[in-house]
Design a protein around this motif. Structure first.
Motif, PDB file in Angstrom:
ATOM      1  N   LEU A   6       0.840  -1.204   0.000  1.00 43.99           N
ATOM      2  CA  LEU A   6       0.000   0.000   0.000  1.00 43.99           C
ATOM      3  C   LEU A   6       0.867   1.243   0.000  1.00 43.99           C
ATOM      4  CD1 LEU A   6      -2.723  -1.021   2.594  1.00 43.99           C
ATOM      5  CD2 LEU A   6      -2.857  -1.121   0.098  1.00 43.99           C
ATOM      6  N   GLN A  15       3.295  -0.394   4.728  1.00 45.09           N
ATOM      7  CA  GLN A  15       2.125  -1.239   4.953  1.00 45.09           C
ATOM      8  C   GLN A  15       1.856  -2.104   3.728  1.00 45.09           C
ATOM      9  OE1 GLN A  15       1.589   1.775   6.777  1.00 45.09           O
ATOM     10  NE2 GLN A  15       0.685   3.261   5.410  1.00 45.09           N
ATOM     11  N   LEU A  17      -0.720  -5.103   2.205  1.00 44.38           N
ATOM     12  CA  LEU A  17      -2.057  -5.702   2.343  1.00 44.38           C
ATOM     13  C   LEU A  17      -2.093  -7.083   1.703  1.00 44.38           C
ATOM     14  CD1 LEU A  17      -5.242  -5.416   2.777  1.00 44.38           C
ATOM     15  CD2 LEU A  17      -5.278  -4.484   0.455  1.00 44.38           C
ATOM     16  N   GLN A  19      -5.055 -10.000   1.021  1.00 44.03           N
ATOM     17  CA  GLN A  19      -6.515 -10.074   1.106  1.00 44.03           C
ATOM     18  C   GLN A  19      -7.037 -11.325   0.417  1.00 44.03           C
ATOM     19  OE1 GLN A  19      -8.451  -6.820  -0.854  1.00 44.03           O
ATOM     20  NE2 GLN A  19     -10.278  -6.988   0.424  1.00 44.03           N
ATOM     21  N   LEU A  27      -2.532  -7.498   7.428  1.00 44.41           N
ATOM     22  CA  LEU A  27      -1.679  -6.330   7.196  1.00 44.41           C
ATOM     23  C   LEU A  27      -0.305  -6.614   7.785  1.00 44.41           C
ATOM     24  CD1 LEU A  27      -4.116  -3.417   8.110  1.00 44.41           C
ATOM     25  CD2 LEU A  27      -3.250  -3.987   5.827  1.00 44.41           C
ATOM     26  N   LEU A  38      -5.967   2.251   3.158  1.00 47.32           N
ATOM     27  CA  LEU A  38      -6.998   1.205   3.062  1.00 47.32           C
ATOM     28  C   LEU A  38      -8.252   1.734   2.367  1.00 47.32           C
ATOM     29  CD1 LEU A  38      -6.615  -0.434   6.594  1.00 47.32           C
ATOM     30  CD2 LEU A  38      -5.988  -1.457   4.396  1.00 47.32           C
ATOM     31  N   GLU A  41      -7.718   2.046  -1.249  1.00 49.30           N
ATOM     32  CA  GLU A  41      -7.708   0.720  -1.867  1.00 49.30           C
ATOM     33  C   GLU A  41      -9.126   0.209  -2.122  1.00 49.30           C
ATOM     34  OE1 GLU A  41      -5.002  -0.448  -2.973  1.00 49.30           O
ATOM     35  OE2 GLU A  41      -5.768  -2.377  -3.610  1.00 49.30           O
ATOM     36  N   LEU A  43     -11.372  -0.698   0.258  1.00 48.96           N
ATOM     37  CA  LEU A  43     -11.932  -1.607   1.265  1.00 48.96           C
ATOM     38  C   LEU A  43     -13.161  -0.970   1.890  1.00 48.96           C
ATOM     39  CD1 LEU A  43      -9.108  -2.954   0.984  1.00 48.96           C
ATOM     40  CD2 LEU A  43      -9.259  -3.480   3.405  1.00 48.96           C
TER      41      LEU A  43
END
Ligand SMILES: [Zn+2]
Ligand SMILES: [Zn+2]
Length: 226
Positions: A6, A15, A17, A19, A27, A38, A41, A43
């Motif tokens: 990220l 960071q 991610l 998923q 994370l 986030l 992104e 989410l």
């Protein structure tokens, strides 16, 4: 499962991610800007799947966003499980968790589980997915105090069944665990903070990181300086 950096810049934040839609979010490290990243992104919050936060060490550029993230999840009424894992003896991380839980103990809407890890500890996430912690070698340094003493630091390897699917070094200097840690990994995120050709005890330089990366099937250098 998909994985994505990220944000990563040494001394600012890192960071990563991971998923698996409808199942889980992992994370690796939560530096400053984690909520922004986030949301950017896409989410959607509150999350409906368990969130696993694995921290490599207590430096601010790896865990500075933890209090913000927990505060955000509390505010929006997150109800699914949040688990935090961190290296045993990481006083900054224990302090951040403690200030959050002691400040808001009556009004935390999610189940919060926190565990410290030692090298080679293993976490079972879901069926066929486990994460193993590896000892890294890291120390702090400041312009006014120079290089400081070694701190607890872990790298993490995610295994899918028996496949070493993804590894992340966190911050580390060269150490004897790195070759075995990286060998045959399907994808490796390797720190390359040291931009000089000189060897450093607590960060890899680009050449060292690239050489280590060749042990993996595919790799990305992260935590470079921007
Ligand atoms: Zn760092
Ligand atoms: Zn660090």
């Amino acid at each position: 499962m998909r994985h994505k950096v990220l944000y990563s810049s040494a001394g600012i934040a890192t960071q990563i991610l991971i998923q698996e839609s409808q199942k889980l979010i992992i994370l690796f490290d939560v530096g400053d800007g984690i909520i922004r990243d986030l949301l950017k992104e896409g989410l959607s919050f509150p999350l409906t799947v368990p969130l696993y936060i694995l921290l490599t060490h207590g430096h601010y550029d790896h865990c500075g966003g933890l209090f913000s993230l927990l505060g955000f999840l509390r505010m929006i009424g997150q109800s699914s499980l949040v688990e935090i894992y961190y290296p045993a003896g990481s006083i900054e991380i224990e302090g951040l968790i403690d200030i959050f839980t002691s400040s808001y103990q009556e009004t935390i809407p999610f189940k919060l589980k926190t565990s410290s890890l030692k090298p080679l500890d293993e976490i079972k996430i879901v069926e066929d997915v486990r994460i193993v912690a590896y000892k890294m070698k890291h120390m702090g340094s400041t312009l006014s105090h120079g290089v400081l003493t070694e701190i607890p630091a872990l790298g993490y390897a995610i295994f899918k069944k028996d496949e070493k699917w993804l590894v992340f070094t966190g911050d580390t200097g060269m150490n004897e665990n790195l070759p075995n840690f990286l060998k045959n990994a399907k994808h490796a995120y390797i720190e390359a903070t040291n931009l000089s050709d000189h060897h450093s005890a607590y960060h890899l330089n680009v050449k060292e990181a690239q050489k280590l990366g060749e042990l993996a099937k595919d790799f990305t250098l992260v935590h470079t300086r921007k």
